[in-house]
Design an enzyme around this catalytic site. Structure first.
Site, PDB file in Angstrom:
ATOM      1  N   LEU A   1     -43.031  55.985  73.665  1.00  0.00           N
ATOM      2  CA  LEU A   1     -42.978  57.413  73.865  1.00  0.00           C
ATOM      3  C   LEU A   1     -43.769  58.154  73.357  1.00  0.00           C
ATOM      4  O   LEU A   1     -44.234  59.166  73.561  1.00  0.00           O
ATOM      5  CB  LEU A   1     -41.370  57.827  73.568  1.00  0.00           C
TER       6      LEU A   1
ATOM      7  N   ASP B   1     -28.900  44.103  72.919  1.00  0.00           N
ATOM      8  CA  ASP B   1     -28.135  44.010  74.326  1.00  0.00           C
ATOM      9  C   ASP B   1     -28.623  43.057  75.376  1.00  0.00           C
ATOM     10  O   ASP B   1     -29.795  42.194  75.139  1.00  0.00           O
ATOM     11  CB  ASP B   1     -28.437  45.547  74.812  1.00  0.00           C
TER      12      ASP B   1
ATOM     13  N   HIS C   1     -33.486  39.085  67.004  1.00  0.00           N
ATOM     14  CA  HIS C   1     -32.365  39.755  66.007  1.00  0.00           C
ATOM     15  C   HIS C   1     -31.025  39.527  66.674  1.00  0.00           C
ATOM     16  O   HIS C   1     -30.068  40.147  66.092  1.00  0.00           O
ATOM     17  CB  HIS C   1     -32.594  41.206  65.864  1.00  0.00           C
TER      18      HIS C   1
END
Ligand SMILES: CC(C)NC(=O)[C@H](Cc1c[nH]c2ccccc12)NC(=O)[C@H](CCCC/N=C(/NCCC(=O)O)S[C@H]1O[C@H](COP(=O)(O)OP(=O)(O)OC[C@H]2O[C@@H](n3cnc4c(N)ncnc43)[C@H](O)[C@@H]2O)[C@@H](O)[C@H]1O)NC(=O)OCc1ccccc1
Length: 227
Positions: free
Chosen positions: A201, A92, A107
């Site tokens: 996380l 993105d 990537h």
């Protein structure tokens, strides 16, 4: 300090983009073998192009935008206090929308298209279909997203390894450490004498390889670490 930052899907999760391996993630809905390998494209290009078209549609959604993590990392590089290389596994463009320049997309990038007939590479946010013709050579049915599929060589690896072996600090943010060679960067940096920090996380597959770690949402951890 020379800092190499590696990011993964976790930094875009709080912008509303699905990660890959978390519950309801991309790989929970699609098989890698069907949509993200050269063989999949050879077998059924329409299916692969539809997969990436759906991801372009989502990334074009005005509700999706950069978050505090992307902006904090842009501040880190812009401060000029440190020499920062931002390497991302994400296809993105949210790091750029957050203000980062010179992002190394190892990537590839979702909003770039490559023509397999003439090798042209161009910015492209439109739907990818077999009917579309290449703007450069006119060939149709030969367009593919400029992303790195499994089994393909990641981009600019030399630049990444040079920076890793010359770094003082390696920071991995929002990645599960399942995909190689990215998952190996911590070892390369560490064996070159760099400190290594994981911001995620939860502990990643390579958690034990890091000197330090902080766990929680990136949008809390990263601005606190940068500022
Ligand atoms: C599955 C895996 C076992 N397979 C591989 O790694 C393969 C094969 C392989 C090579 N070497 C190996 C060694 C051992 C085993 C296997 C291999 N690798 C390759 O094929 C690579 C190419 C791999 C690239 C594939 N393309 C992608 N993307 C583009 C396309 C597309 O996007 O469609 S990979 C894609 O998946 C990966 C997803 O991983 P993450 O980003 O980490 O996302 P994930 O969902 O897994 O985790 C999210 C994390 O965020 C955290 N999180 C969630 N929310 C938050 C939050 N709010 N805050 C903070 N953290 C958060 C979660 O807790 C979690 O930890 C990313 O890399 C992403 O780019 N090419 C290659 O090896 O070429 C030859 C070579 C060999 C040597 C040296 C050079 C070359």
């Amino acid at each position: 300090m020379k800092i190499v930052v590696l990011t993964g899907a976790g930094v875009s999760a709080e912008s509303g983009l699905a990660t890959f391996r978390d519950a309801g993630g991309i790989w929970a809905r699609y098989r890698i073998e069907d949509v993200a390998t050269p063989d999949a494209y050879a077998r059924n290009p329409a299916k692969v192009l539809d997969f990436y078209t759906q991801r372009r549609v989502q990334l074009r959604d005005p509700a999706i935008d950069a978050n505090d993590t992307h902006r904090a990392l842009a501040r880190l590089a812009a401060s000029g206090t440190h020499e920062v290389l931002l390497v991302t596994q994400n296809v993105d463009d949210l790091h750029e929308r957050g203000g980062s320049e010179d992002v190394l997309h190892m990537h590839g990038e979702l909003f770039k298209t490559r023509c397999l007939a003439c090798d042209a590479l161009f910015d492209d946010r439109d739907d990818l279909t077999l009917q579309r013709a290449c703007a450069a050579c006119g060939a149709s049915g030969r367009l593919r997203p400029h992303v790195v599929w499994f089994g393909e060589m990641p981009l600019e690896l030399d630049r990444v390894y040079d920076a890793l072996t010359d770094s003082d600090l390696f920071v991995s943010i929002g990645t599960s450490g399942n995909v190689y060679p990215a998952a190996d960067f911590v070892r390369t940096a560490r064996s070159a004498g760099a400190r290594t920090l994981e911001l995620n996380l939860e502990p990643s597959e390579g958690a034990s390889l890091f000197h330090d770690a902080r766990y929680g949402p990136a949008s809390n951890l990263v601005p606190a670490w940068v500022d």
